[in-house]
Design a protein around this motif. Structure first.
Motif, mmCIF file in Angstrom:
data_model
loop_
_atom_site.group_PDB
_atom_site.id
_atom_site.type_symbol
_atom_site.label_atom_id
_atom_site.label_comp_id
_atom_site.label_asym_id
_atom_site.label_seq_id
_atom_site.Cartn_x
_atom_site.Cartn_y
_atom_site.Cartn_z
ATOM 1 N N ILE A 138 -24.732 26.245 16.687
ATOM 2 C CA ILE A 138 -24.715 26.778 15.319
ATOM 3 C C ILE A 138 -24.694 28.308 15.351
ATOM 4 N N LEU A 139 -25.547 28.895 16.191
ATOM 5 C CA LEU A 139 -25.616 30.352 16.293
ATOM 6 C C LEU A 139 -24.327 30.930 16.869
ATOM 7 N N ILE A 140 -23.739 30.250 17.849
ATOM 8 C CA ILE A 140 -22.482 30.723 18.429
ATOM 9 C C ILE A 140 -21.378 30.726 17.379
ATOM 10 N N ALA A 141 -21.293 29.655 16.582
ATOM 11 C CA ALA A 141 -20.278 29.591 15.530
ATOM 12 C C ALA A 141 -20.473 30.717 14.518
ATOM 13 N N ALA A 142 -21.720 30.962 14.125
ATOM 14 C CA ALA A 142 -21.992 32.042 13.174
ATOM 15 C C ALA A 142 -21.626 33.395 13.771
ATOM 16 N N ALA A 143 -21.924 33.585 15.059
ATOM 17 C CA ALA A 143 -21.606 34.857 15.719
ATOM 18 C C ALA A 143 -20.102 35.079 15.793
ATOM 19 N N ILE A 144 -19.338 34.012 16.053
ATOM 20 C CA ILE A 144 -17.881 34.142 16.123
ATOM 21 C C ILE A 144 -17.318 34.559 14.772
ATOM 22 N N VAL A 145 -17.786 33.922 13.700
ATOM 23 C CA VAL A 145 -17.306 34.277 12.358
ATOM 24 C C VAL A 145 -17.659 35.721 12.028
ATOM 25 N N ALA A 146 -18.894 36.125 12.328
ATOM 26 C CA ALA A 146 -19.311 37.506 12.056
ATOM 27 C C ALA A 146 -18.489 38.504 12.859
ATOM 28 N N ALA A 147 -18.233 38.179 14.133
ATOM 29 C CA ALA A 147 -17.447 39.084 14.976
ATOM 30 C C ALA A 147 -16.016 39.206 14.472
ATOM 31 N N LEU A 148 -15.402 38.087 14.092
ATOM 32 C CA LEU A 148 -14.042 38.143 13.563
ATOM 33 C C LEU A 148 -13.987 38.966 12.278
ATOM 34 N N GLY A 149 -14.983 38.759 11.403
ATOM 35 C CA GLY A 149 -15.027 39.529 10.166
ATOM 36 C C GLY A 149 -15.127 41.020 10.436
ATOM 37 N N ALA A 150 -15.973 41.402 11.393
ATOM 38 C CA ALA A 150 -16.134 42.822 11.725
ATOM 39 C C ALA A 150 -14.861 43.398 12.336
ATOM 40 N N ILE A 151 -14.218 42.636 13.218
ATOM 41 C CA ILE A 151 -12.991 43.118 13.862
ATOM 42 C C ILE A 151 -11.879 43.314 12.834
ATOM 43 N N VAL A 152 -11.709 42.338 11.957
ATOM 44 C CA VAL A 152 -10.640 42.416 10.960
ATOM 45 C C VAL A 152 -10.879 43.543 9.965
ATOM 46 N N ARG A 153 -12.153 43.763 9.629
ATOM 47 C CA ARG A 153 -12.465 44.722 8.567
ATOM 48 C C ARG A 153 -12.604 46.153 9.056
ATOM 49 N N PHE A 154 -13.109 46.357 10.279
ATOM 50 C CA PHE A 154 -13.530 47.704 10.667
ATOM 51 C C PHE A 154 -12.821 48.281 11.892
ATOM 52 N N THR A 155 -11.866 47.589 12.471
ATOM 53 C CA THR A 155 -11.239 48.093 13.696
ATOM 54 C C THR A 155 -9.737 48.284 13.505
ATOM 55 N N GLY A 156 -9.155 49.115 14.385
ATOM 56 C CA GLY A 156 -7.717 49.312 14.370
ATOM 57 C C GLY A 156 -6.957 48.038 14.678
ATOM 58 N N LEU A 157 -7.503 47.228 15.580
ATOM 59 C CA LEU A 157 -6.885 45.938 15.885
ATOM 60 C C LEU A 157 -6.826 45.065 14.641
ATOM 61 N N GLY A 158 -7.927 45.063 13.889
ATOM 62 C CA GLY A 158 -7.947 44.285 12.650
ATOM 63 C C GLY A 158 -6.929 44.773 11.647
ATOM 64 N N LEU A 159 -6.760 46.095 11.561
ATOM 65 C CA LEU A 159 -5.759 46.656 10.652
ATOM 66 C C LEU A 159 -4.356 46.218 11.064
ATOM 67 N N THR A 160 -4.103 46.221 12.371
ATOM 68 C CA THR A 160 -2.802 45.770 12.870
ATOM 69 C C THR A 160 -2.564 44.308 12.516
ATOM 70 N N VAL A 161 -3.579 43.475 12.721
ATOM 71 C CA VAL A 161 -3.454 42.044 12.406
ATOM 72 C C VAL A 161 -3.170 41.847 10.927
ATOM 73 N N ARG A 162 -3.909 42.550 10.073
ATOM 74 C CA ARG A 162 -3.692 42.416 8.632
ATOM 75 C C ARG A 162 -2.305 42.884 8.226
ATOM 76 N N ALA A 163 -1.821 43.941 8.866
ATOM 77 C CA ALA A 163 -0.481 44.434 8.546
ATOM 78 C C ALA A 163 0.584 43.409 8.913
#
Length: 279
Positions: A138-163
């Motif tokens: 359960i904790l691993i699943a929550a950590a993965i979702v939180a990490a993906l959210g942070a990467i997509v929202r706050f990193t250059g890689l996330g900006l590239t993915v969204r673009a």
């Protein structure tokens, strides 16, 4: 409290299966029917590593790498040539899954395999004893979702993915290497599939068709997600909780059918997905 924990575990285990599918479908628009085969690669790699006395958690990481390597080969040899042909991609990934399953059957046999839990202890949660390993998932699943959210929202890689997700031709015109973005996304999605197989193996029966049942529900969750992370979380909560409750109080055999029916109804009501988007 036991029911609440079972629901959380049902949602968490679905998240583990869904993440790889979500990444590949969200960015590449590819319905990856090879996902079940990649999960099988991960769980059988875990079996092999454990037979060679490699500790459980390092073996999970190694299994993810093995599945990622298989995903890289599949992407270069097959998928890259079919991105503009969605129907052919569906057929190709389905065929790849069959090939993987047959190779696993030839290598390991059709019989069941078993993995020991990394821990057999129980943890008290508000007075309720619950499997420590399930709590860890359960904790691993929550950590993965939180990490993906942070990467997509706050990193250059996330900006590239969204673009790339929003407008691939425009992203390409701004110098983004969309071919490399597609390749990396498919490899990461395959690695997540392998990790899901390795993590869920100790609590499920292991055979060459490992993951096939879970992937059916996972596809529905991805379609309901609407290509957004909040939508993914919401769809996993709805489908995971429904399946857990129906299996516990009514009939476990019919739980999957009920989940499919619910997903069809929700997609009829909201074909764009469950997440609300800003205007």
């Amino acid at each position: 409290m036991s029911l609440s924990l079972d629901i959380l575990f049902g949602v968490g285990s679905l998240v583990l299966v869904v993440v790889g599918l979500f990444l590949i479908f969200g960015l590449l628009h590819v319905i990856n029917l090879a996902h079940a085969g990649l999960m099988a690669v991960g769980v059988y790699a875990q079996v092999s590593f454990r037979e060679h006395d490699i500790p459980f958690w390092p073996a999970v990481l190694l299994s993810a790498l093995v599945a990622g390597a298989v995903g890289a080969l599949v992407e270069v040899v097959v998928i890259r040539r079919l991105y503009a042909r969605p129907l052919d991609t569906i057929l190709a990934t389905w065929g790849i899954s069959l090939v993987i399953i047959q190779l696993i059957t030839l290598s390991y046999g059709p019989g069941n395999k078993f993995l020991d839990l990394p821990t057999v202890s129980a943890t008290s949660v508000f007075g309720t004893e619950y499997s420590t390993y399930r709590l860890m998932l359960i904790l691993i699943a929550a950590a993965i979702v939180a990490a993906l959210g942070a990467i997509v929202r706050f990193t250059g890689l996330g900006l590239t993915v969204r673009a790339v997700m929003a407008n691939e031709p425009l992203a390409r015109s701004h110098g983004i290497n969309t071919i490399r973005a597609r390749q990396i996304t498919f490899i990461v999605g395959a690695a997540f599939a392998g990790a899901a197989g390795a993590l869920l193996g100790p609590i499920q029966g292991i055979d060459p068709n490992f993951g096939a049942t879970a992937v059916a529900t996972a596809f529905l969750a991805v379609l309901l997600a609407g290509r957004t992370l909040p939508g993914l979380v919401l769809s996993c909560v709805l489908l995971g909780a429904t399946q857990t409750l129906f299996a516990r109080y009514v009939n476990a055999v019919w739980a999957s059918a009920v989940v499919i029916g619910l997903a069809v109804v929700l997609l009829r009501i909201r074909p764009e997905g469950l997440a609300f988007r800003r205007a």
